[in-house]
Design an enzyme around this catalytic site. Structure first.
Site, PDB file in Angstrom:
ATOM      1  N   CYS A 193      75.575 -42.480  90.389  1.00  0.00           N
ATOM      2  CA  CYS A 193      76.642 -41.959  89.103  1.00  0.00           C
ATOM      3  C   CYS A 193      77.333 -41.206  88.906  1.00  0.00           C
ATOM      4  CB  CYS A 193      76.003 -42.495  88.060  1.00  0.00           C
ATOM      5  SG  CYS A 193      76.338 -40.942  86.941  1.00  0.00           S
ATOM      6  N   SER A 244      87.695 -53.046 105.195  1.00  0.00           N
ATOM      7  CA  SER A 244      87.236 -51.757 105.180  1.00  0.00           C
ATOM      8  C   SER A 244      87.058 -51.650 106.367  1.00  0.00           C
ATOM      9  CB  SER A 244      86.867 -51.569 104.402  1.00  0.00           C
ATOM     10  OG  SER A 244      86.197 -50.203 103.810  1.00  0.00           O
ATOM     11  N   GLY A 245      87.921 -50.386 107.320  1.00  0.00           N
ATOM     12  CA  GLY A 245      87.117 -50.442 108.244  1.00  0.00           C
ATOM     13  C   GLY A 245      85.895 -49.442 108.627  1.00  0.00           C
ATOM     14  N   HIS A 246      85.944 -48.743 107.691  1.00  0.00           N
ATOM     15  CA  HIS A 246      84.282 -48.166 108.024  1.00  0.00           C
ATOM     16  C   HIS A 246      83.347 -49.114 108.229  1.00  0.00           C
ATOM     17  CE1 HIS A 246      83.002 -46.597 104.133  1.00  0.00           C
ATOM     18  NE2 HIS A 246      84.460 -46.766 103.878  1.00  0.00           N
ATOM     19  N   GLN A 305      82.146 -56.100 103.109  1.00  0.00           N
ATOM     20  CA  GLN A 305      81.544 -56.046 103.399  1.00  0.00           C
ATOM     21  C   GLN A 305      80.624 -56.794 104.969  1.00  0.00           C
ATOM     22  OE1 GLN A 305      78.075 -53.603 103.703  1.00  0.00           O
ATOM     23  NE2 GLN A 305      79.385 -52.622 102.342  1.00  0.00           N
ATOM     24  N   THR A 342     104.812 -43.605 104.946  1.00  0.00           N
ATOM     25  CA  THR A 342     104.218 -43.932 106.612  1.00  0.00           C
ATOM     26  C   THR A 342     102.903 -44.380 106.875  1.00  0.00           C
ATOM     27  OG1 THR A 342     106.116 -41.345 106.908  1.00  0.00           O
ATOM     28  CG2 THR A 342     104.552 -42.917 108.931  1.00  0.00           C
ATOM     29  N   ASN A 371      77.503 -56.174  98.401  1.00  0.00           N
ATOM     30  CA  ASN A 371      77.140 -54.521  99.248  1.00  0.00           C
ATOM     31  C   ASN A 371      75.877 -54.076  99.515  1.00  0.00           C
ATOM     32  OD1 ASN A 371      78.357 -54.061  96.893  1.00  0.00           O
ATOM     33  ND2 ASN A 371      78.655 -51.982  97.436  1.00  0.00           N
ATOM     34  N   THR A 428      89.139 -49.851  99.202  1.00  0.00           N
ATOM     35  CA  THR A 428      89.015 -49.586  97.770  1.00  0.00           C
ATOM     36  C   THR A 428      90.932 -50.243  97.074  1.00  0.00           C
ATOM     37  OG1 THR A 428      87.886 -47.499  97.136  1.00  0.00           O
ATOM     38  CG2 THR A 428      89.253 -47.642  95.698  1.00  0.00           C
TER      39      THR A 428
HETATM   40  N1  PLP Z   1      84.064 -52.918  97.895  1.00  0.00           N
HETATM   41  C1  PLP Z   1      82.728 -53.124  98.522  1.00  0.00           C
HETATM   42  C2  PLP Z   1      81.937 -54.467  98.793  1.00  0.00           C
HETATM   43  C3  PLP Z   1      82.134 -52.042  99.402  1.00  0.00           C
HETATM   44  O1  PLP Z   1      81.157 -51.956 100.298  1.00  0.00           O
HETATM   45  C4  PLP Z   1      82.439 -50.951  99.684  1.00  0.00           C
HETATM   46  C5  PLP Z   1      82.446 -49.416 100.395  1.00  0.00           C
HETATM   47  O2  PLP Z   1      81.184 -49.572  99.977  1.00  0.00           O
HETATM   48  C6  PLP Z   1      84.414 -50.882  99.107  1.00  0.00           C
HETATM   49  C7  PLP Z   1      84.768 -51.755  98.664  1.00  0.00           C
HETATM   50  C8  PLP Z   1      85.219 -49.663  99.499  1.00  0.00           C
HETATM   51  O3  PLP Z   1      85.757 -49.213 100.629  1.00  0.00           O
HETATM   52  P1  PLP Z   1      86.140 -48.384 100.518  1.00  0.00           P
HETATM   53  O4  PLP Z   1      85.293 -47.184 100.933  1.00  0.00           O
HETATM   54  O5  PLP Z   1      87.085 -48.238 101.814  1.00  0.00           O
HETATM   55  O6  PLP Z   1      87.285 -47.694  99.500  1.00  0.00           O
END
Ligand code: PLP
Length: 370
Positions: free
Chosen positions: A313, A186-188, A164, A224, A134, A51
């Site tokens: 939502c 994104s890490g996760h 993704q 930091t 995604n 994000t």
């Molecule tokens: N963009 C896409 C395509 C995503 O699927 C996601 C998370 O689901 C994000 C951005 C946001 O990433 P984060 O959750 O690391 O902020």
């Protein structure tokens, strides 16, 4: 990551030895991530997630134009993640000089290059098109779109949300994606911790920071560093590189296709959304006629299968997916679509388990319909 919680927690900006140890760990992780993306380590900016990377890309590129009161056009798509969509909409509300075009994908969930070209304007300065969606996994012709944008006007900067795709598809910022200037990850989504991400910013790109503070990350992201998170992301990037170099993606695609084919055969009135387009190896988005995906999700959860359904939502009421609606599905069709994601750790036995459970749950829900 553990030593950076328990033993080495010096501030990487400090001159003392403890700080220099964590600085070395941060720079090592930067190299690991750069090797995955085939870019220079100095082109990586660590962030708190996808994000923040998306918001930084959009505001960082557009704000200098807007603050100079210059008319500027952003070309993006209706199927972006809300981190891009809402950032674009917020800037649109704030600055009358900003014009945004939201391109609609085809019914297969991809952006048509001809429509993309036709939407470029004389004052287009940024395009933002996700690499893989995604919800459907649909992979966009990003290399081609980026080339078209640069041919139209070399001043256009190209951003892609690769949240993704990173770790699932090969990404070559020196080759196929040499026209991409900014890339979010994104890490996760690549087996690193949550709350961690990065933005690739090509050398020479002017980017206004979002936060004001210290000169961290070459003045592009004050604050930091999250050292354990960065170490985790770097190591995840290295594991992803090994996985992509091997036959991991082919094996995963095989498992996904077996799940998909098995469900299509066992559940009448089922279709795969974006079935006829290139997709990431881990995603399938299935539409089961006459079944509310939300009810299906709850029933599957009780049976030990974690699935997902479009977007929830903010009010807590579930809205049909904006991605599926943009592809032309009706709200009822979108509401009956369920997303199943596999991982590098998914086994054959788990696919068998899913194939045994899901058709039975769908049949039960259908039998309960009034
Ligand atoms: N963009 C896409 C395509 C995503 O699927 C996601 C998370 O689901 C994000 C951005 C946001 O990433 P984060 O959750 O690391 O902020």
């Amino acid at each position: 990551m553990q030593p950076y919680f328990l033993e080495s927690f010096g501030n990487p900006s400090s001159a003392h030895q403890s700080g220099q140890r964590t600085r070395a760990a941060v720079e090592h992780a930067r190299k690991q991530l750069a090797a995955l993306l085939r870019c220079m380590p100095r082109e990586i900016v660590f962030t708190s997630g996808g994000t923040e990377a998306d918001n930084l890309a959009l505001t960082g590129v557009l704000q200098p134009y807007l603050l100079r009161n210059e008319a500027v056009h952003l070309l993006t798509t209706e199927m972006e993640h809300h981190a891009v969509l809402y950032a674009a909409q917020a800037m649109e509300r704030q600055y009358h000089q900003l014009e945004v075009t939201y391109l609609r994908p085809t019914t297969e969930g991809v952006i048509d290059p001809a429509e993309f070209s036709a939407a470029l304007r004389p004052h287009t300065r940024l395009i933002s098109v996700m690499l893989a969606n995604n919800e459907t996994g649909a992979v966009q012709p990003l290399g081609k779109l980026a080339r078209l944008a640069k041919q139209h006007d070399p001043r256009i900067l190209v951003h892609t949300d690769a949240v993704q795709s990173a770790g699932k598809l090969p990404l070559d910022l020196g080759g196929e994606f040499k026209n991409v200037d900014l890339l979010s990850l994104s890490g996760h989504k690549m087996y690193a911790p949550q709350g961690m991400g990065a933005l690739f910013v090509r050398k020479g790109v002017e980017l206004a920071p979002m936060f004001y503070g210290g000169p961290h990350e070459r003045q592009r992201r004050a604050g930091t560093e999250n050292v354990p998170g960065i170490v985790g992301l770097g190591y995840a990037a290295e594991l992803a590189r090994v996985w992509l170099d091997g036959d991991g993606a082919a094996t995963l695609t095989g498992l996904r296709d077996r799940l998909e084919q098995g469900l299509l055969a066992a559940i009448p009135g089922t279709q795969v959304n974006a079935a006829h387009t290139a997709r990431t190896p881990n995603t399938t988005n299935l539409r089961c006629e006459g079944v509310e995906a939300e009810a299906l999700l709850i029933a599957l959860d009780l049976a030990g299968i974690a699935a997902s359904f479009g977007a929830a939502c903010q009010s807590g009421a579930t809205e049909p997916s904006h991605v599926l609606l943009a592809m032309g599905l009706t709200p009822a069709e979108a509401r009956s679509s369920l997303r199943l994601s596999l991982s590098r750790l998914t086994t054959d036995a788990e696919i068998d388990h899913a194939l045994a459970i899901i058709p039975a749950v769908v049949e039960r829900l259908r039998s309960l319909r009034p």
